[in-house]
Design an enzyme around this catalytic site. Structure first.
Site, PDB file in Angstrom:
ATOM      1  N   GLU A  85      -5.073 -10.910 -12.524  1.00 25.29           N
ATOM      2  CA  GLU A  85      -4.197 -10.507 -13.618  1.00 25.29           C
ATOM      3  C   GLU A  85      -4.107 -11.670 -14.591  1.00 25.29           C
ATOM      4  O   GLU A  85      -4.071 -12.822 -14.170  1.00 25.29           O
ATOM      5  CB  GLU A  85      -2.778 -10.184 -13.133  1.00 25.29           C
ATOM      6  CG  GLU A  85      -2.661  -8.953 -12.263  1.00 25.29           C
ATOM      7  CD  GLU A  85      -2.791  -9.253 -10.778  1.00 25.29           C
ATOM      8  OE1 GLU A  85      -2.874  -8.296  -9.991  1.00 25.29           O
ATOM      9  OE2 GLU A  85      -2.820 -10.440 -10.389  1.00 25.29           O
TER      10      GLU A  85
ATOM     11  N   TYR B 299     -12.905 -15.179 -18.516  1.00 21.97           N
ATOM     12  CA  TYR B 299     -13.166 -14.146 -17.521  1.00 21.97           C
ATOM     13  C   TYR B 299     -14.235 -13.164 -18.004  1.00 21.97           C
ATOM     14  O   TYR B 299     -15.117 -12.765 -17.236  1.00 21.97           O
ATOM     15  CB  TYR B 299     -11.874 -13.424 -17.139  1.00 21.97           C
ATOM     16  CG  TYR B 299     -10.807 -14.361 -16.622  1.00 21.97           C
ATOM     17  CD1 TYR B 299     -11.123 -15.422 -15.780  1.00 21.97           C
ATOM     18  CD2 TYR B 299      -9.478 -14.214 -16.998  1.00 21.97           C
ATOM     19  CE1 TYR B 299     -10.152 -16.298 -15.318  1.00 21.97           C
ATOM     20  CE2 TYR B 299      -8.490 -15.083 -16.539  1.00 21.97           C
ATOM     21  CZ  TYR B 299      -8.838 -16.123 -15.703  1.00 21.97           C
ATOM     22  OH  TYR B 299      -7.869 -16.992 -15.247  1.00 21.97           O
TER      23      TYR B 299
END
Length: 159
Positions: free
Chosen positions: A105, A117
């Site tokens: 998250e 990411y």
């Protein structure tokens, strides 16, 4: 020269300094002691500049998947590829252990982290509303699946 090594108990003071400088709700010493001493699922790496901890990243190996808990780099060491080194270390372990994927998250407004990411193949797959208690900011749930996932899914469908 930055080197990445598995986190040990001796690194906790440095990890705490990175944690407190990075996060508005930092983990405690006890949290990290539990991770290093007691949590068999925990996989943590630190980035060292000499003996100084300048970054760290952690992941839990939960059954067939990885769950990244934290990635943090001291402000003055950002944009030097240290986050890349840490992500590569976590991914290496995930592949060695044949995890089907890794999830995490990230704050919906944390664009630098999301870029990192994305660079490693993570894709948004959902939102956790009001996930962060300090600001009630939403979290983006991101996943990266590995080739093992297709084989795993096929295996489950044969049952």
């Amino acid at each position: 020269m930055i080197k990445v090594v598995p986190m040990q108990e001796e690194h906790i003071d440095g990890v705490l300094a990175v944690e407190e400088a990075t996060f508005s709700i930092p983990w405690t010493r006890q949290d990290f002691e539990r991770e290093v001493k007691e949590n068999a699922m925990a996989i943590y790496f630190v980035a060292l500049d000499g003996e100084k901890v300048v970054a760290y990243a952690g992941m839990w190996h939960v059954i067939t998947e990885g769950h990244i808990t934290n990635v943090a780099v001291l402000q003055e060491y950002r944009r030097q590829g240290i986050g890349d080194l840490l992500m590569e270390s976590l991914e290496r372990v995930a592949l060695e252990r044949e995890m089907i994927g890794i999830t995490l998250e990230v704050r919906i407004h944390n664009e630098p982290a999301q870029r990192l990411y994305h660079k490693y193949g993570f894709r948004p797959e959902g939102i956790r509303k009001n996930y962060y208690s300090d600001t009630h900011e939403d979290a983006v749930i991101m996943w990266k699946y590995y080739p093992f996932y297709e084989d795993y899914e096929e295996h489950c469908n044969k049952r």
